[in-house]
Write a protein that holds these residues in place. Structure first.
Motif, PDB file in Angstrom:
ATOM      1  N   GLN A  49       0.752  -0.975   0.106  1.00 31.45           N
ATOM      2  CA  GLN A  49      -0.280  -0.022   0.135  1.00 31.45           C
ATOM      3  C   GLN A  49       0.860   0.955  -0.151  1.00 31.45           C
ATOM      4  O   GLN A  49       2.028   1.374   0.116  1.00 31.45           O
ATOM      5  CB  GLN A  49      -0.704   0.155   0.876  1.00 31.45           C
ATOM      6  N   CYS A  50       0.416   2.330   0.327  1.00 32.84           N
ATOM      7  CA  CYS A  50       1.197   3.677   0.451  1.00 32.84           C
ATOM      8  C   CYS A  50       1.641   4.457   1.525  1.00 32.84           C
ATOM      9  O   CYS A  50       0.322   4.121   2.390  1.00 32.84           O
ATOM     10  CB  CYS A  50       0.480   4.460  -1.131  1.00 32.84           C
ATOM     11  N   ALA A  51       1.690   5.046   2.019  1.00 32.78           N
ATOM     12  CA  ALA A  51       1.598   6.106   3.220  1.00 32.78           C
ATOM     13  C   ALA A  51       2.716   7.845   2.562  1.00 32.78           C
ATOM     14  O   ALA A  51       3.427   7.587   1.032  1.00 32.78           O
ATOM     15  CB  ALA A  51       2.730   5.267   3.872  1.00 32.78           C
ATOM     16  N   ALA A  52       2.466   8.369   3.651  1.00 34.22           N
ATOM     17  CA  ALA A  52       1.971   9.613   3.957  1.00 34.22           C
ATOM     18  C   ALA A  52       2.476  10.367   4.901  1.00 34.22           C
ATOM     19  O   ALA A  52       1.823   9.995   5.698  1.00 34.22           O
ATOM     20  CB  ALA A  52       0.954  10.213   2.488  1.00 34.22           C
ATOM     21  N   LEU A  53       3.787  11.036   4.793  1.00 33.43           N
ATOM     22  CA  LEU A  53       4.217  11.864   6.149  1.00 33.43           C
ATOM     23  C   LEU A  53       3.571  13.288   5.930  1.00 33.43           C
ATOM     24  O   LEU A  53       4.725  13.959   4.894  1.00 33.43           O
ATOM     25  CB  LEU A  53       5.771  11.786   6.339  1.00 33.43           C
ATOM     26  N   ALA A  54       3.081  14.324   6.655  1.00 33.81           N
ATOM     27  CA  ALA A  54       2.812  15.091   6.777  1.00 33.81           C
ATOM     28  C   ALA A  54       2.885  15.960   8.005  1.00 33.81           C
ATOM     29  O   ALA A  54       3.286  15.197   8.999  1.00 33.81           O
ATOM     30  CB  ALA A  54       1.125  15.255   6.431  1.00 33.81           C
ATOM     31  N   TRP A  55       3.854  17.258   7.583  1.00 36.73           N
ATOM     32  CA  TRP A  55       4.367  17.849   8.727  1.00 36.73           C
ATOM     33  C   TRP A  55       3.821  18.804   8.996  1.00 36.73           C
ATOM     34  O   TRP A  55       3.596  19.778   8.291  1.00 36.73           O
ATOM     35  CB  TRP A  55       5.855  17.617   8.317  1.00 36.73           C
ATOM     36  N   GLY A  56       3.647  19.309  10.228  1.00 36.61           N
ATOM     37  CA  GLY A  56       2.884  20.967  10.766  1.00 36.61           C
ATOM     38  C   GLY A  56       3.724  21.286  11.691  1.00 36.61           C
ATOM     39  O   GLY A  56       4.949  21.182  11.949  1.00 36.61           O
ATOM     40  N   ASP A  57       3.406  22.721  12.366  1.00 35.65           N
ATOM     41  CA  ASP A  57       4.467  23.553  12.887  1.00 35.65           C
ATOM     42  C   ASP A  57       4.954  22.750  14.525  1.00 35.65           C
ATOM     43  O   ASP A  57       5.819  22.220  14.924  1.00 35.65           O
ATOM     44  CB  ASP A  57       3.370  25.133  13.630  1.00 35.65           C
ATOM     45  N   ASP A  58       3.828  21.811  14.801  1.00 40.85           N
ATOM     46  CA  ASP A  58       4.294  21.262  16.342  1.00 40.85           C
ATOM     47  C   ASP A  58       4.203  19.264  15.938  1.00 40.85           C
ATOM     48  O   ASP A  58       4.791  19.243  17.345  1.00 40.85           O
ATOM     49  CB  ASP A  58       2.909  21.300  16.862  1.00 40.85           C
ATOM     50  N   MET A  59       4.079  18.890  14.827  1.00 43.59           N
ATOM     51  CA  MET A  59       3.984  17.165  14.539  1.00 43.59           C
ATOM     52  C   MET A  59       3.877  16.987  13.513  1.00 43.59           C
ATOM     53  O   MET A  59       3.367  18.139  12.517  1.00 43.59           O
ATOM     54  CB  MET A  59       3.139  17.129  15.730  1.00 43.59           C
ATOM     55  N   ASN A  60       3.941  14.799  13.379  1.00 41.63           N
ATOM     56  CA  ASN A  60       4.044  14.797  12.098  1.00 41.63           C
ATOM     57  C   ASN A  60       3.205  13.794  12.281  1.00 41.63           C
ATOM     58  O   ASN A  60       3.137  13.204  13.143  1.00 41.63           O
ATOM     59  CB  ASN A  60       5.624  14.791  11.335  1.00 41.63           C
ATOM     60  N   ILE A  61       2.458  13.399  11.298  1.00 37.45           N
ATOM     61  CA  ILE A  61       1.680  12.565  11.144  1.00 37.45           C
ATOM     62  C   ILE A  61       1.497  11.586  10.390  1.00 37.45           C
ATOM     63  O   ILE A  61       1.731  11.913   8.859  1.00 37.45           O
ATOM     64  CB  ILE A  61       0.518  12.936  10.797  1.00 37.45           C
ATOM     65  N   MET A  62       1.816   9.713  10.180  1.00 34.19           N
ATOM     66  CA  MET A  62       1.814   9.853   8.966  1.00 34.19           C
ATOM     67  C   MET A  62       0.209   8.730   8.767  1.00 34.19           C
ATOM     68  O   MET A  62      -0.544   7.976   9.461  1.00 34.19           O
ATOM     69  CB  MET A  62       2.629   7.990   9.417  1.00 34.19           C
ATOM     70  N   PHE A  63       0.025   8.782   7.804  1.00 40.99           N
ATOM     71  CA  PHE A  63      -1.239   7.843   7.015  1.00 40.99           C
ATOM     72  C   PHE A  63      -0.596   6.896   5.640  1.00 40.99           C
ATOM     73  O   PHE A  63      -0.383   7.242   4.947  1.00 40.99           O
ATOM     74  CB  PHE A  63      -1.961   8.873   6.299  1.00 40.99           C
ATOM     75  N   ARG A  64      -1.950   6.088   6.316  1.00 40.49           N
ATOM     76  CA  ARG A  64      -1.200   4.434   5.316  1.00 40.49           C
ATOM     77  C   ARG A  64      -2.521   4.570   4.297  1.00 40.49           C
ATOM     78  O   ARG A  64      -4.322   4.804   4.598  1.00 40.49           O
ATOM     79  CB  ARG A  64      -0.514   3.807   5.981  1.00 40.49           C
ATOM     80  N   SER A  65      -2.797   3.793   3.070  1.00 44.13           N
ATOM     81  CA  SER A  65      -4.126   3.566   2.581  1.00 44.13           C
ATOM     82  C   SER A  65      -3.747   3.113   1.247  1.00 44.13           C
ATOM     83  O   SER A  65      -2.146   2.910   0.454  1.00 44.13           O
ATOM     84  CB  SER A  65      -4.334   4.706   1.549  1.00 44.13           C
ATOM     85  N   PRO A  66      -3.977   2.483   0.912  1.00 45.62           N
ATOM     86  CA  PRO A  66      -4.171   2.091  -0.507  1.00 45.62           C
ATOM     87  C   PRO A  66      -3.955   3.003  -1.908  1.00 45.62           C
ATOM     88  O   PRO A  66      -3.342   2.455  -2.567  1.00 45.62           O
ATOM     89  CB  PRO A  66      -5.060   1.033  -0.977  1.00 45.62           C
TER      90      PRO A  66
END
Length: 169
Positions: A118-135
Motif C-alpha cells: 500500500q501507500c504511505a504519506a508523511l505530513a508535517w506541521g508546526d508542532d508535529m508530524n502524522i503518517m497515514f497509510r492507504s491503498p
C-alpha cells in the motif's frame, strides 16, 4: 398522505450522495489503524498478515505469483528517513532508521509503523508530524494533511510513496 411522505423521504435519501467506506475512512478490504495517541493513521489490509521475516518470497494468499513489498518511515526532530519496495519489514525499518540517522544530526530517530502492499504519506506541521497509510497515494496524502491539520497548523506532505506487491520472478 403517509405514502407521499414515505416517497418524499425515499427521494431525499436517493438524492444525498455519500462517499461510503467500508471501515471508517478505509476502502473495502481494509480497516483503520493508528490514531492521534500514536501519531499515525492508516488503512491496513484485512486478512492474514504476510510473513514479516527475511525468508523466501512472501506470497499473497489470494493471488499467487506476487511478492509483498514493505516500506517504512522514521522521524526525528526535523528529519526523516524512508525505505520503499523492500522484501521484508525488518529490512524496510532498518533502511528507514539508517536514512533518518544520516540526516538527523545526532537526534534520535523513531520508527512509524511499517506498511506493505500500500501507500504511505508523511505530513508535517508546526508542532508535529502524522503518517497515514492507504491503498491509494492521493488518499494517503490528503488524509495525512487533513489529520495533521486537526492537531497543528501549516501541514503539508513531505514524503509519500507506495510499496505495491511485485510479480514474482
Amino acid at each position: 398522505m403517509k405514502g407521499l411522505l414515505a416517497g418524499l423521504a425515499m427521494l431525499v435519501l436517493l438524492a444525498v450522495s455519500v462517499d461510503a467506506r467500508a471501515e471508517g475512512r478505509c476502502p473495502d478490504g481494509y480497516y483503520p489503524t493508528g490514531g492521534a495517541d500514536v501519531g499515525w493513521y492508516g488503512c491496513a489490509p484485512m486478512g492474514p498478515m504476510p510473513d514479516e521475516g527475511d525468508g523466501p518470497s512472501q506470497q499473497q494468499p489470494d493471488e499467487p505469483g506476487w511478492e509483498t513489498r514493505w516500506g517504512a518511515i522514521a522521524t526525528a526532530d526535523g528529519a526523516f528517513g524512508v525505505a520503499n519496495g523492500m522484501t521484508s519489514k525488518r529490512r524496510a525499518e532498518k533502511q528507514a532508521l539508517s536514512d533518518c540517522k544520516a540526516r538527523s544530526n545526532g537526534k534520535p530517530c523513531k520508527l512509524k509503523p511499517a506498511f506493505y502492499d500500500q501507500c504511505a504519506a508523511l505530513a508535517w506541521g508546526d508542532d508535529m508530524n502524522i503518517m497515514f497509510r492507504s491503498p491509494d497515494l492521493q488518499d494517503a496524502e490528503a488524509s495525512a494533511v487533513q489529520v495533521c491539520s486537526q492537531h497543528t497548523n501549516n501541514c503539508k506532505v513531505y514524503y509519500s510513496a507506495c510499496s505495491y506487491p511485485q510479480r514474482a520472478q
